[in-house]
Structure formats: structure tokens, C-alpha cells
Design an enzyme around this catalytic site. Structure first.
Site, PDB file in Angstrom:
ATOM      1  CG  ASP A 128      -1.915   1.146   1.195  1.00  0.00           C
ATOM      2  OD1 ASP A 128      -2.894   1.036   0.450  1.00  0.00           O
ATOM      3  OD2 ASP A 128      -1.703   2.147   1.914  1.00  0.00           O
ATOM      4  CB  ILE A 129       1.148   4.211  -2.215  1.00  0.00           C
ATOM      5  CG1 ILE A 129       1.481   3.327  -3.418  1.00  0.00           C
ATOM      6  CG2 ILE A 129       2.012   5.483  -2.247  1.00  0.00           C
ATOM      7  CD1 ILE A 129       1.167   3.959  -4.763  1.00  0.00           C
ATOM      8  CD  GLU A 136      -4.602   4.029  -2.125  1.00  0.00           C
ATOM      9  OE1 GLU A 136      -4.928   4.421  -0.998  1.00  0.00           O
ATOM     10  OE2 GLU A 136      -5.384   4.041  -3.093  1.00  0.00           O
TER      11      GLU A 136
END
Length: 336
Positions: free
Chosen positions: A212-213, A255
Site C-alpha cells: 500500500d502506498i 494504490e
């Protein structure tokens, strides 16, 4: 005369055989490599190359170059109209020459870079129904010179090549994310289930990574969605660069990304996870810097009842822990 017809019959049989092999694959990289191997075998030549058109720049680039020093041609790019290949791409007509040095359209630059000497060649367009997508070249006949029938055979082969490449491209488009070029969620689920079944059957380890960003919404709010897209594209490229060909890399949604690592030990899985985290941390995405949180689920292959949903939930739990431990870190949980 009999030798001539025997030769042509052999070529036609080879053409039929190779066409079947090429059309049996939907992997574009496999098809392109087989194309050149087939072309050199078909016309009995020293070398061959497949040049494709870059749809953005209109330049030709060497997708595959088979023969001595062919690897040196990778950086070479030709404008339409430059060289025999450029002329064929521009006009859509085949060219045959048995004295390349005296052919006005011949471009010596490729030979100068590679150190190869082109004596004779036949070059034909690779064309789909809509457009020319590249050219196919057979270079330096091993015995004798190129004849008109050689050009006809290569042209027929190129038509089959175009169909195979287009079919593979359509298939790739159907299973990949349009922005990043990675596999999309649905295809990823299918492959993960296959790998999990294989892991249980052969008792080999399997690792699932979820990424996950960190604070990606802030990137979009601060820099705009175009900048956010560049970050997504850049991270996708880093994931591909830092994993093996046998690994499965996907855009999981928004994302989030996911990676499947077959046949990898607990220790090496952690090394991969840290390498991915560090590669993103160290990269400037056109003025934007981000970090990622990584959750990893590790399965050793022993529990035959371990289910797909359990694997995803386990890895998701690891990701949750990574995000709640300050982010920009790697957390691995092993299946018990």
C-alpha cells in the site's frame, strides 16, 4: 529442377509448422523470439531481426535481433524512411537486395554499431488489418542469394506473425491494468489460486505480498492526479524490476499492489520485501517522493486445508500491522 521444388516444399512445410507454433502462444515475448528463430530457419540465413514501431514516437526499434552481435542493436532506433527497414515501414512494400552496400536505402549505422556486415537481405512489413506495426528482416543467405520466392514466403510468414502478435496483444490487454501494465485483480486472483494449489500439491513454499502506498491521497491532493498516476506507473516498474520473471505482479486496486513469490524461502521472501520497500523509498517520482507499507503472508506448503481466502486475510493482516507500526516497513506473518 527437382532440388528447387524440394527446397520450396521444405520451406512451405516449415512455414506451416512454425505458424502453428507461433499461434499456439499468447505470450508476446515468446512469440517475438520464435518469429526470428523461424525466419532464419525458414530462409536459411545468418541473422534476422524483428523491428517494431513505437506508437508514440513513430520510430522503429529492434525488438529481437538474432545472430552474431545482435544484442548490440537494442539501443538503435530508426525513423520511418531511414534505411531499408524504415522505407518498408513507411511504404508498406517489401524489399529484396543481394548487394546491400550498393543499395541507396541501406543504412550502415546498425552495422557500424554492431560490427556485423550485412551482405544481402529481404525485408517485409508486418501489418495488421489497420496498420503496419513493424518489419521483419532475414539477413545474409547462407547459400546463394535471395530470390523472389524467398520474399513471397517471408511476406506470407509476416502476415501470420502480425495476427499472432495482435492476438497476444489483445489477450495481454484483457488481463492487464491499462495504467501500470501489471496484471489486474481478477487475473491475479486466478493465478494466486493456481499457485496455492501447486504449492500444496508439491509441498513448496509460497509468499503473498500486499503493498500500500503510504498517504497516497495526500499525493493526489497536493500534486494532482497526473502526478499520482506517474507515481503508480513508477512503482509498478520498480516492482517488475525487483522481482523474478516467475513472480506474479499485479495492481490490486487503487494504490494497492500485490506480488506472488513461488518457490522462495522465508528468509529470501523477507529480503525481497525489504528490497521493494527500499527501492520505492530511494526513488524520486518526478519531484514526488513516497514510501510503501508491505504485508507478507508466508505458506510453507504443508497445510493441505489452507484456503485462498485465509491466505489473503493473513497477508492483509500483515499489511495492517505494517501500516499501524509507523508505515514504510515490512511485516511478515507465517501460516501456522
Amino acid at each position: 529442377m527437382l532440388d528447387f521444388y524440394d527446397k520450396r516444399l521444405q520451406q512451405l512445410n516449415t512455414l506451416i509448422e512454425i505458424t502453428g507454433i507461433i499461434n499456439s502462444s499468447l505470450d508476446t515475448s515468446v512469440i517475438r523470439k520464435k518469429v526470428i528463430e523461424a525466419a532464419t530457419r525458414l530462409l536459411d540465413t545468418e541473422a534476422g531481426s524483428l523491428l517494431l514501431l513505437d506508437q508514440k514516437t513513430g520510430e522503429l526499434f529492434f525488438e529481437v535481433a538474432l545472430g552474431e552481435k545482435g544484442d548490440k542493436l537494442k539501443p538503435v532506433r530508426l525513423q520511418k524512411g531511414v534505411g531499408i527497414a524504415g522505407w518498408v515501414a513507411q511504404h508498406g512494400k517489401p524489399v529484396i537486395t543481394n548487394d546491400a552496400s550498393s543499395e541507396p536505402r541501406f543504412f550502415k549505422g546498425a552495422d557500424n554499431i554492431s560490427g556485423f556486415i550485412t551482405k544481402n537481405m529481404v525485408c517485409v512489413p508486418v501489418r495488421t488489418k489497420e496498420k503496419i506495426i513493424g518489419v521483419l528482416q532475414a539477413i545474409n543467405k547462407n547459400n546463394g542469394v535471395f530470390e523472389y520466392d524467398d520474399m513471397v514466403i517471408l511476406y506470407a510468414f509476416a502476415n501470420q506473425v502480425a495476427i499472432a502478435i495482435e492476438n497476444a496483444r489483445l489477450y495481454q490487454d484483457s488481463i492487464t491494468d491499462g495504467l501500470t501494465g501489471l496484471f489486474h485483480h481478477k487475473y491475479f486472483e486466478l493465478r494466486l489460486k493456481e499457485e496455492l494449489d501447486r504449492s500444496k500439491r508439491y509441498k513448496h513454499p509460497l509468499t503473498l505480498i500486499m503493498i500500500d502506498i503510504d498517504f497516497f491521497k495526500k499525493v493526489n491532493d497536493t500534486y494532482g492526479h497526473l502526478a499520482g498516476d506517474k507515481v503508480l506507473e513508477g512503482i509498478a516498474a520498480l516492482l517488475k524490476e525487483n522481482t523474478r520473471l516467475s513472480d506474479i505482479v499485479a495492481r490490486y486496486g487503487g494504490e494497492e499492489f500485490a506480488v506472488v513469490l513461488p518457490h522462495i524461502s522465508y528468509k529470501n521472501a523477507l529480503i525481497v520485501g525489504e528490497r521493494l520497500r527500499k527501492s520505492v523509498e530511494d526513488t524520486d517520482f518526478q519531484g514526488v517522493r513516497v514510501t510503501i507499507s508491505i504485508g507478507m503472508g508466508y505458506f510453507n506448503g504443508d497445510n493441505i486445508d489452507f484456503a485462498y481466502k485465509e491466505f489473503v486475510d493473513l497477508t492483509d493482516k500483515a499489511l495492517y500491522k505494517a501500516k499501524n507500526s509507523g508505515r514504510n516497513n515490512v511485516t511478515l506473518i507465517e501460516c501456522k
